[in-house]
Design a protein around this motif. Structure first.
Motif, PDB file in Angstrom:
ATOM      1  N   LEU B  21       0.523  -1.032   0.234  1.00 34.52           N
ATOM      2  CA  LEU B  21      -0.027  -0.240  -0.195  1.00 34.52           C
ATOM      3  C   LEU B  21       0.703   1.395  -0.391  1.00 34.52           C
ATOM      4  CD1 LEU B  21      -2.878  -0.791   2.786  1.00 34.52           C
ATOM      5  CD2 LEU B  21      -2.318  -1.851   0.169  1.00 34.52           C
ATOM      6  N   ARG B  22       0.420   2.595  -1.103  1.00 28.22           N
ATOM      7  CA  ARG B  22       1.358   3.240  -0.830  1.00 28.22           C
ATOM      8  C   ARG B  22       0.717   4.303  -0.077  1.00 28.22           C
ATOM      9  NH1 ARG B  22       1.786  -0.494  -5.207  1.00 28.22           N
ATOM     10  NH2 ARG B  22       4.105  -1.146  -5.631  1.00 28.22           N
ATOM     11  N   CYS B  23       1.463   5.423   0.454  1.00 29.94           N
ATOM     12  CA  CYS B  23       0.683   7.075   1.057  1.00 29.94           C
ATOM     13  C   CYS B  23       1.664   7.733   0.529  1.00 29.94           C
ATOM     14  CB  CYS B  23       0.609   7.092   2.418  1.00 29.94           C
ATOM     15  SG  CYS B  23       0.328   8.317   3.297  1.00 29.94           S
ATOM     16  N   SER B  24       1.201   8.857   0.286  1.00 31.63           N
ATOM     17  CA  SER B  24       1.871  10.385  -0.109  1.00 31.63           C
ATOM     18  C   SER B  24       1.420  11.434   0.935  1.00 31.63           C
ATOM     19  CB  SER B  24       1.505  11.710  -1.636  1.00 31.63           C
ATOM     20  OG  SER B  24       2.085  10.271  -2.505  1.00 31.63           O
ATOM     21  N   GLN B  48       5.179   3.837  12.564  1.00 32.91           N
ATOM     22  CA  GLN B  48       5.894   4.895  11.953  1.00 32.91           C
ATOM     23  C   GLN B  48       7.268   5.276  10.861  1.00 32.91           C
ATOM     24  OE1 GLN B  48       6.373   8.849  14.597  1.00 32.91           O
ATOM     25  NE2 GLN B  48       4.293   8.870  14.422  1.00 32.91           N
ATOM     26  N   TYR B  49       7.329   6.188  11.065  1.00 35.83           N
ATOM     27  CA  TYR B  49       8.671   5.939   9.969  1.00 35.83           C
ATOM     28  C   TYR B  49       8.937   7.963   9.907  1.00 35.83           C
ATOM     29  CZ  TYR B  49       9.170   1.908   7.710  1.00 35.83           C
ATOM     30  OH  TYR B  49       9.659   0.219   7.752  1.00 35.83           O
ATOM     31  N   TYR B  50      10.011   8.109   9.688  1.00 31.70           N
ATOM     32  CA  TYR B  50      11.098   9.311   9.574  1.00 31.70           C
ATOM     33  C   TYR B  50      12.601   9.454   9.805  1.00 31.70           C
ATOM     34  CZ  TYR B  50      12.457  13.395  11.647  1.00 31.70           C
ATOM     35  OH  TYR B  50      13.575  14.814  11.713  1.00 31.70           O
ATOM     36  N   GLU B  51      12.539  10.056   8.341  1.00 32.36           N
ATOM     37  CA  GLU B  51      14.151  10.341   7.944  1.00 32.36           C
ATOM     38  C   GLU B  51      14.014   8.785   7.544  1.00 32.36           C
ATOM     39  OE1 GLU B  51      16.244  11.909  11.089  1.00 32.36           O
ATOM     40  OE2 GLU B  51      16.112  14.114   9.862  1.00 32.36           O
ATOM     41  N   GLU B  52      13.179   8.331   7.100  1.00 27.42           N
ATOM     42  CA  GLU B  52      13.471   7.254   6.180  1.00 27.42           C
ATOM     43  C   GLU B  52      13.802   5.787   6.774  1.00 27.42           C
ATOM     44  OE1 GLU B  52      16.213   7.098   2.830  1.00 27.42           O
ATOM     45  OE2 GLU B  52      15.954   9.274   2.577  1.00 27.42           O
ATOM     46  N   GLU B  53      13.097   6.008   8.401  1.00 26.41           N
ATOM     47  CA  GLU B  53      13.433   4.666   9.197  1.00 26.41           C
ATOM     48  C   GLU B  53      12.643   4.757   9.899  1.00 26.41           C
ATOM     49  OE1 GLU B  53      18.407   5.101  10.116  1.00 26.41           O
ATOM     50  OE2 GLU B  53      17.380   5.069  11.670  1.00 26.41           O
ATOM     51  N   SER B  65       5.927  -4.734   7.317  1.00 23.18           N
ATOM     52  CA  SER B  65       6.824  -3.513   7.337  1.00 23.18           C
ATOM     53  C   SER B  65       6.470  -2.746   6.590  1.00 23.18           C
ATOM     54  CB  SER B  65       7.969  -4.970   6.750  1.00 23.18           C
ATOM     55  OG  SER B  65       7.641  -5.397   5.268  1.00 23.18           O
ATOM     56  N   GLY B  66       7.568  -1.797   6.169  1.00 23.79           N
ATOM     57  CA  GLY B  66       7.284  -0.979   5.473  1.00 23.79           C
ATOM     58  C   GLY B  66       8.568  -0.157   5.024  1.00 23.79           C
ATOM     59  N   ASN B  71      11.059  11.185  -0.771  1.00 29.32           N
ATOM     60  CA  ASN B  71      10.029  12.600  -0.945  1.00 29.32           C
ATOM     61  C   ASN B  71       9.477  12.936   0.177  1.00 29.32           C
ATOM     62  OD1 ASN B  71       8.809  10.180  -1.131  1.00 29.32           O
ATOM     63  ND2 ASN B  71       8.739  10.751  -3.769  1.00 29.32           N
ATOM     64  N   TYR B  72       9.279  11.857   1.629  1.00 27.85           N
ATOM     65  CA  TYR B  72       8.750  11.369   2.581  1.00 27.85           C
ATOM     66  C   TYR B  72       7.420  10.531   2.001  1.00 27.85           C
ATOM     67  CZ  TYR B  72      11.306  15.154   3.728  1.00 27.85           C
ATOM     68  OH  TYR B  72      12.584  16.218   3.843  1.00 27.85           O
ATOM     69  N   SER B  73       7.353  10.612   1.027  1.00 30.36           N
ATOM     70  CA  SER B  73       6.474   8.950   0.675  1.00 30.36           C
ATOM     71  C   SER B  73       6.548   7.811   1.252  1.00 30.36           C
ATOM     72  CB  SER B  73       6.298   8.787  -0.736  1.00 30.36           C
ATOM     73  OG  SER B  73       7.543   8.422  -1.392  1.00 30.36           O
ATOM     74  N   SER B  74       5.450   6.766   1.620  1.00 33.32           N
ATOM     75  CA  SER B  74       5.882   5.713   2.401  1.00 33.32           C
ATOM     76  C   SER B  74       4.883   4.621   2.051  1.00 33.32           C
ATOM     77  CB  SER B  74       5.240   5.766   3.752  1.00 33.32           C
ATOM     78  OG  SER B  74       5.747   4.661   4.587  1.00 33.32           O
ATOM     79  N   GLU B  75       5.928   3.300   2.206  1.00 32.85           N
ATOM     80  CA  GLU B  75       5.163   1.844   1.653  1.00 32.85           C
ATOM     81  C   GLU B  75       4.484   1.340   3.282  1.00 32.85           C
ATOM     82  OE1 GLU B  75       6.164   1.382  -3.128  1.00 32.85           O
ATOM     83  OE2 GLU B  75       7.500   0.428  -1.081  1.00 32.85           O
TER      84      GLU B  75
END
Lengths: 113, 116
Positions: B21-24, B48-53, B65-66, B71-75
């Motif tokens: 699943l994707r999120c912007s 929760q993800y911040y600074e790619e971690e 998992s994520g 660009n801050y988007s997330s999966e």
């Protein structure tokens, strides 16, 4: 640890009547409290938030909530219900560090014409 | 100003499959949180993800998992799907905490996942 209890999974009011949705929280540190509304098949929309400023918080659509530390409560009210207020309402608590939100199980509001 | 967007809107999978699943996030936000909302329940925090971690994680198994991109988007990835994974998956974005403040989370419309 933080948690939220929403008393009353279903609340029905007549159009024009007072809306009162109850939320009690548990938090080991000063909390930040939020009310969100969810319409069918949609995400959550922020109604209002308490972040340690004024204890009476005004939100969108005529809703307001009062933070009462002694009662560990953050009840949501609206003086006069409108048909468009029918939705699911969620109370959430967060803390200063981490920003993880803990949600209650929600209260479904029905407005009777 | 675009709010939080999620894709796809709906998804149907069978048990054992994997899903992404994707999120912007909302413009200007750098933190993404994922929640699972089962039918009739409140949202439950996944991570929760911040600074790619991954900065925080709720009580979900490693099948969840994520990832966060520059660009801050997330999966959100879920492996070995179970019937119980059927839910609305919500993405929320916020700004990283500043000083003593906690930031409001803004939610997307969600992805409805059905596992058959």
């Amino acid at each position: 640890a933080q948690s939220v209890t929403q008393l009353g999974s279903h609340v029905s009011v007549s159009e024009g009547a007072l809306v009162l949705l109850r939320c009690n929280y548990s938090s080991s540190v000063p909390p930040y409290l939020f009310w969100y509304v969810q319409y069918p098949n949609q995400g959550l929309q922020l109604l209002l938030k308490y972040t340690s400023a004024a204890t009476l918080v005004k939100g969108i659509n005529g809703f307001e909530a009062e933070f009462k530390k002694s009662e560990t409560s953050f009840h949501l009210t609206k003086p006069s219900a409108h048909m468009s207020d029918a939705a699911e309402y969620f109370c959430a608590v967060s803390v200063k560090t981490g920003n993880q939100f803990y949600f209650g199980t929600g209260t479904s509001l029905t407005v009777i014409p | 100003d675009a709010g939080v967007t999620q894709s796809p809107t709906h998804l149907i999978k069978t048990r054992g499959q994997q899903v992404t699943l994707r999120c912007s996030p909302k413009s200007g936000h750098d933190t993404v949180s994922w929640y699972q909302q089962a039918l009739g329940q409140g949202p439950q925090f996944i991570f929760q993800y911040y600074e790619e971690e991954e900065r925080q994680r709720g009580n979900f198994p490693d099948r969840f998992s994520g990832h966060q991109f520059p660009n801050y988007s997330s999966e959100l990835n879920v492996n070995a799907l179970l019937l119980g994974d059927s839910a609305l998956y919500l993405c929320a974005s916020s700004l990283a905490q500043r000083l003593a403040e906690t930031d409001t989370q803004y939610f997307g419309p969600g992805t409805r996942l059905t596992v058959l």
